[in-house]
Design an enzyme around this catalytic site. Structure first.
Site, mmCIF file in Angstrom:
data_model
loop_
_atom_site.group_PDB
_atom_site.id
_atom_site.type_symbol
_atom_site.label_atom_id
_atom_site.label_comp_id
_atom_site.label_asym_id
_atom_site.label_seq_id
_atom_site.Cartn_x
_atom_site.Cartn_y
_atom_site.Cartn_z
ATOM 1 N N THR A 148 0.790 -0.676 0.180
ATOM 2 C CA THR A 148 0.001 -0.365 -0.258
ATOM 3 C C THR A 148 0.774 1.346 -0.462
ATOM 4 O O THR A 148 1.430 1.572 -1.198
ATOM 5 C CB THR A 148 -0.968 0.205 1.009
ATOM 6 O OG1 THR A 148 -0.430 0.269 2.337
ATOM 7 C CG2 THR A 148 -1.969 -0.727 0.931
ATOM 8 N N LYS A 174 4.206 -6.680 3.772
ATOM 9 C CA LYS A 174 4.068 -5.642 2.996
ATOM 10 C C LYS A 174 3.492 -4.765 5.117
ATOM 11 O O LYS A 174 4.008 -5.269 5.713
ATOM 12 C CB LYS A 174 2.987 -4.833 2.465
ATOM 13 C CG LYS A 174 1.912 -5.633 3.312
ATOM 14 C CD LYS A 174 0.965 -4.696 4.465
ATOM 15 C CE LYS A 174 0.848 -3.375 3.141
ATOM 16 N NZ LYS A 174 -0.329 -2.630 4.058
ATOM 17 N N THR A 185 3.267 -7.650 12.083
ATOM 18 C CA THR A 185 2.635 -6.992 11.739
ATOM 19 C C THR A 185 2.176 -6.279 10.040
ATOM 20 O O THR A 185 2.804 -6.648 9.338
ATOM 21 C CB THR A 185 3.859 -5.460 11.846
ATOM 22 O OG1 THR A 185 4.192 -5.702 13.009
ATOM 23 C CG2 THR A 185 3.295 -4.552 10.955
ATOM 24 N N GLU A 269 6.412 5.242 7.788
ATOM 25 C CA GLU A 269 6.394 6.528 6.456
ATOM 26 C C GLU A 269 6.475 8.025 7.156
ATOM 27 O O GLU A 269 6.634 8.732 8.595
ATOM 28 C CB GLU A 269 4.527 6.763 6.594
ATOM 29 C CG GLU A 269 3.566 6.063 6.098
ATOM 30 C CD GLU A 269 2.177 5.523 6.554
ATOM 31 O OE1 GLU A 269 1.821 5.000 5.537
ATOM 32 O OE2 GLU A 269 1.956 6.198 7.777
ATOM 33 N N ASN A 392 0.006 11.218 7.109
ATOM 34 C CA ASN A 392 -0.732 10.251 8.041
ATOM 35 C C ASN A 392 -3.013 11.076 8.200
ATOM 36 O O ASN A 392 -4.112 10.854 8.382
ATOM 37 C CB ASN A 392 -1.343 9.711 8.703
ATOM 38 C CG ASN A 392 -0.314 8.483 8.969
ATOM 39 O OD1 ASN A 392 -0.709 7.581 8.741
ATOM 40 N ND2 ASN A 392 1.205 8.773 8.878
ATOM 41 N N THR A 397 -8.193 12.236 2.681
ATOM 42 C CA THR A 397 -8.179 13.383 1.226
ATOM 43 C C THR A 397 -7.329 13.598 0.118
ATOM 44 O O THR A 397 -7.902 14.406 0.035
ATOM 45 C CB THR A 397 -9.061 14.708 3.210
ATOM 46 O OG1 THR A 397 -7.409 14.886 3.421
ATOM 47 C CG2 THR A 397 -9.391 14.290 3.651
#
Length: 397
Positions: A148, A174, A185, A269, A392, A397
């Protein structure tokens, strides 16, 4: 590194339309050529996705025929329809490979609370079944299909000798965000052509997960979809593994899972550092694990590492609220080899050199030692950056 794909499996990956980017695979299929041993470990979150419920009920098993994974949609918090969609996924794969739906495992990952685009996935399953193969290229396509927000594929492999036969083990995983250990995880699949019983597979997978995937975090947020599967085709014809060969298999499996597990916080991230936390000298491994986890989950520790700040106070105080009883006067702390704290008090150190040691290395090593015993634990986490917050805050959005 070239991978030797285990015998007894075919796989593929493709884009079916779940993700907006047509160049990114979002469907992955692994097919077992015959009934295959499978084991799994799963999230302990009480809020779980439909595929976790499905797979838990079907592992360990000696008759699994396929694993289908979709990425971009978690099928979590989707109510009865989510369960129905999951069962339909398994049934659609079963129709393509002449298997029962109950013999198909399912994994999903992505945004929570949205129903699966079943028309797109149904068409994708028909197409992907025609693309199956046993080459390294097929494996990599399948590994990309489970990603992802990852920056790239996470895979590894080994060739080993067990019971006098050459055996292959390969793994894919992933994960980059919503990473908090308490099983594995996010998602992972390990394939081997060794011959294991369902009980052996479950035993070694649980033990290995506890020392690898259960020892990582990004922000400590435990996912609704965490799944780690081990499939053993037996096609290498090793015969049932005895204790010595099983221990050797577990050793290699642990090395592989540690490699895959480390890649997750390393790809956290927005991460600029992989933080390795060693806790030594505890009365039990559980105590060492709890201290390591508490330090790893501290936003103040993470942001200090981001800024290259050898802030011993944040680390020592995090150890102190871990809920583990220890003598603070016996605590010792080093970061990247620089001694910062000992015998209950900070020591004089070259702050500039310690800071540069953090800034100049992607991997930061934090070592905390105590005087309570001989047990230890290792944990891996990422630092916390502005990019993580930005990513995040804009995820939906």
């Amino acid at each position: 590194m070239a991978l030797a794909i285990p015998a007894g499996f075919k796989m593929a990956g493709l884009h079916c339309g779940i993700k907006r980017n047509p160049n990114k695979e979002d469907l992955s299929l692994i097919v077992c050529e015959r009934a295959t041993v499978a084991a799994g470990v799963y999230t302990t979150n009480l809020v779980v996705a439909a595929p976790v419920v499905w797979d838990r009920e079907r592992t360990p098993s000696a008759k699994i025929r396929a694993v289908i994974t979709n990425s971009g949609n978690a099928n979590a918090c989707t109510g009865p329809k989510g369960d129905e969609d999951n069962a339909q996924l398994a049934a659609l794969v079963g129709q393509q490979i002449d298997a029962e739906a109950d013999d198909v495992l399912v994994m999903s990952t992505g945004i929570i609370g949205h129903h699966l685009p079943m028309e797109k996935i149904s068409t994708g399953i028909e197409t992907i079944a025609e693309k199956l193969g046993n080459s390294e290229e097929h494996f990599h396509a399948a590994a990309r299909g489970i990603l992802t927000t990852d920056n790239g594929e996470k895979s590894t492999g080994r060739e080993v000798t067990l019971a006098g036969k050459k055996v292959s083990i390969v793994g894919m995983a992933k994960g980059a965000g919503m990473i908090g250990p308490k099983m594995a995880t996010m998602l992972g699949v390990v394939l081997t052509d060794a011959e294991l019983s369902a009980e052996q597979a479950q035993q070694v997978l649980t033990a290995v997960a506890n020392e690898t995937f259960n020892c990582i975090s990004v922000e400590g947020h435990r996912s609704t979809n965490d799944t780690l599967l081990l499939l053993a085709s037996g096609a290498a014809e090793t015969g049932p593994l005895g204790d010595a060969d099983l221990q050797e298999f577990q050793r290699h499996l642990r090395e592989m899972c540690e490699e895959l597990a480390k890649k997750i916080p390393a790809d956290g991230e927005g991460a600029t550092h992989l933080i390795v936390i060693d806790v030594l000298g505890c009365g039990s491994r559980e105590d060492a694990f709890q201290i390591a986890k508490t330090v790893s989950d501290s936003p103040l520790v993470k942001t200090a590492i981001t800024g290259g700040d050898p802030n011993w106070g944040r680390i020592c105080s995090a150890a102190g609220y871990a809920g583990v009883d220890f003598d603070p006067s016996q605590m010792r702390l080093t970061i990247n080899g620089h001694l910062l704290y000992e015998h209950g008090t900070p020591v004089k150190f070259d702050e500039k050199a310690a800071s540069q040691a953090i800034k100049n290395s992607f991997e930061t090593h934090v070592e905390l030692s105590f005087g309570e015993g001989q047990e230890k634990a290792r944990f891996w986490t990422s630092d916390l950056t502005v990019d993580y917050v930005k990513f995040n805050s804009e995820y939906r959005t």
